[in-house]
Scaffold this motif. Structure first.
Motif, PDB file in Angstrom:
ATOM      1  N   TRP A 223       0.818  -1.106  -0.073  1.00 23.56           N
ATOM      2  CA  TRP A 223       0.062   0.141   0.158  1.00 23.56           C
ATOM      3  C   TRP A 223       0.901   1.411   0.086  1.00 23.56           C
ATOM      4  CZ3 TRP A 223      -5.185  -0.107   3.098  1.00 23.56           C
ATOM      5  CH2 TRP A 223      -6.018  -1.382   2.741  1.00 23.56           C
ATOM      6  N   LEU A 224       2.255   0.874   0.341  1.00 27.98           N
ATOM      7  CA  LEU A 224       2.853   2.150   0.383  1.00 27.98           C
ATOM      8  C   LEU A 224       3.455   2.841  -0.993  1.00 27.98           C
ATOM      9  CD1 LEU A 224       4.670   4.072   1.952  1.00 27.98           C
ATOM     10  CD2 LEU A 224       6.524   2.735   1.922  1.00 27.98           C
ATOM     11  N   CYS A 225       3.611   1.697  -1.986  1.00 32.37           N
ATOM     12  CA  CYS A 225       4.307   2.330  -3.304  1.00 32.37           C
ATOM     13  C   CYS A 225       3.203   1.605  -4.432  1.00 32.37           C
ATOM     14  CB  CYS A 225       5.612   1.748  -3.683  1.00 32.37           C
ATOM     15  SG  CYS A 225       6.009  -0.155  -3.795  1.00 32.37           S
ATOM     16  N   GLY A 226       2.316   0.591  -4.127  1.00 31.70           N
ATOM     17  CA  GLY A 226       1.622   0.029  -5.138  1.00 31.70           C
ATOM     18  C   GLY A 226       2.098  -1.252  -5.772  1.00 31.70           C
ATOM     19  N   GLY A 227       3.357  -1.591  -5.252  1.00 29.24           N
ATOM     20  CA  GLY A 227       3.933  -2.558  -6.042  1.00 29.24           C
ATOM     21  C   GLY A 227       3.162  -3.999  -5.435  1.00 29.24           C
ATOM     22  N   THR A 228       4.276  -5.147  -5.668  1.00 23.16           N
ATOM     23  CA  THR A 228       3.694  -6.657  -5.151  1.00 23.16           C
ATOM     24  C   THR A 228       4.883  -6.836  -4.648  1.00 23.16           C
ATOM     25  OG1 THR A 228       2.098  -6.822  -7.067  1.00 23.16           O
ATOM     26  CG2 THR A 228       2.716  -8.626  -5.931  1.00 23.16           C
ATOM     27  N   PHE A 229       4.632  -7.789  -3.492  1.00 20.94           N
ATOM     28  CA  PHE A 229       5.624  -8.432  -2.524  1.00 20.94           C
ATOM     29  C   PHE A 229       6.253  -9.765  -3.611  1.00 20.94           C
ATOM     30  CE2 PHE A 229       3.971  -5.684   0.680  1.00 20.94           C
ATOM     31  CZ  PHE A 229       5.092  -5.232   1.268  1.00 20.94           C
ATOM     32  N   GLU A 230       7.337 -10.072  -3.671  1.00 14.97           N
ATOM     33  CA  GLU A 230       7.647 -11.221  -4.164  1.00 14.97           C
ATOM     34  C   GLU A 230       8.540 -11.857  -3.352  1.00 14.97           C
ATOM     35  OE1 GLU A 230       6.920 -12.189  -7.099  1.00 14.97           O
ATOM     36  OE2 GLU A 230       5.928 -10.565  -7.814  1.00 14.97           O
ATOM     37  N   ALA A 231       8.497 -13.292  -3.114  1.00 11.63           N
ATOM     38  CA  ALA A 231       9.214 -14.112  -2.282  1.00 11.63           C
ATOM     39  C   ALA A 231      10.767 -14.245  -2.622  1.00 11.63           C
ATOM     40  CB  ALA A 231       8.424 -15.743  -2.195  1.00 11.63           C
ATOM     41  N   GLU A 232      11.355 -14.246  -1.723  1.00  8.05           N
ATOM     42  CA  GLU A 232      13.050 -14.424  -1.974  1.00  8.05           C
ATOM     43  C   GLU A 232      12.993 -15.820  -1.990  1.00  8.05           C
ATOM     44  OE1 GLU A 232      15.007 -12.393   1.138  1.00  8.05           O
ATOM     45  OE2 GLU A 232      14.280 -10.373   0.694  1.00  8.05           O
ATOM     46  N   GLU A 233      13.915 -16.412  -2.982  1.00  6.94           N
ATOM     47  CA  GLU A 233      14.333 -17.697  -3.507  1.00  6.94           C
ATOM     48  C   GLU A 233      15.401 -17.942  -2.529  1.00  6.94           C
ATOM     49  OE1 GLU A 233      14.689 -18.424  -7.499  1.00  6.94           O
ATOM     50  OE2 GLU A 233      12.511 -17.762  -7.865  1.00  6.94           O
TER      51      GLU A 233
END
Length: 233
Positions: A223-233
């Protein structure tokens, strides 16, 4: 200028001016020829792009199991008197791709160097995600970059125009690429799962930890930047 040799596998040098190709003699070493050629390419890149910084060049293993690192630019890892120097690492396994492939790696890492010089944030997710700013820098150095869903603008190729520009350096590099390093064998056994959930990061740098089931249920928006969280492999 040679600075230091570390163990039997890694030789370390400070980048210097380009040398003309020489005829190989019995006194030449595989490592010496290789690093001299790599230094020559880096010096040629710097002569065309002044924001590419001086580096300490290291060559060694880039493989851990199935993972492979072709190259890496690490800011301020070396100390020379009162000054700090950046590190340029080249993985020995990637040398089998040939001169043009290695040139692509050097130009890719040079783009990261330009980002450091100009104070540009060109990656996130611990350096794995290459953003649009990196694409602009890489193309400015003569690369063609393609987008990958997990690592961003990181897929690197060297177009014919850039190969022609570095034709002399490619010839010297091809002469020096007489060996490459084998991949390290994968680990057997060991723990396969992690009950602590997944760590996910957004492009803006925010991190969260969630269970795998929650992450796989659907995308998680920042909600801060509008991006999407991606899992760290």
């Amino acid at each position: 200028m040679r600075v230091k040799t570390i163990g039997p596998l890694v030789d370390t040098y400070v980048s210097s001016t380009r040398k003309e190709p020489e005829i190989m003699t019995d006194s030449d070493t595989i490592t010496g020829l290789l690093v001299s050629a790599l230094e020559g390419v880096w010096a040629a890149i710097r002569s065309r792009h002044p924001d590419v910084p001086e580096v300490v060049l290291t060559v060694g293993s880039g493989s851990i199991g199935s993972d492979l690192t072709l190259g890496h630019f690490a800011p301020n890892r070396w100390v020379r008197g009162e000054y700090e120097l950046h590190e340029l690492f080249i993985g020995g396994e990637g040398l089998q791709r040939g001169a043009a492939g290695v040139l692509g790696t050097l130009l890719h890492e040079a783009a990261h160097g330009v980002a450091v010089t100009r104070g540009i944030k060109d990656t996130s997710r611990q350096g794995r995600w290459h953003n649009e700013r990196f694409r602009v820098l890489g193309e400015g150095l003569g690369l063609t970059l393609e987008h990958h869903e997990k690592i961003g603008w990181s897929l690197t190729t060297v177009p014919d125009k850039t190969r022609e520009l570095y034709r002399d350096e490619l010839e010297e590099l091809a002469f020096a690429l007489v060996a490459y390093r084998r991949h390290e064998p994968g680990r057997r056994g060991g723990r396969k799962s992690n009950n602590n959930g997944l760590s996910a990061e957004c492009d803006c740098g925010r991190k969260i930890r969630v269970s795998r089931s929650v992450y796989e249920a659907g995308s998680i928006s920042c909600w801060l930047c509008g991006g999407t969280f991606e899992a760290e492999e």
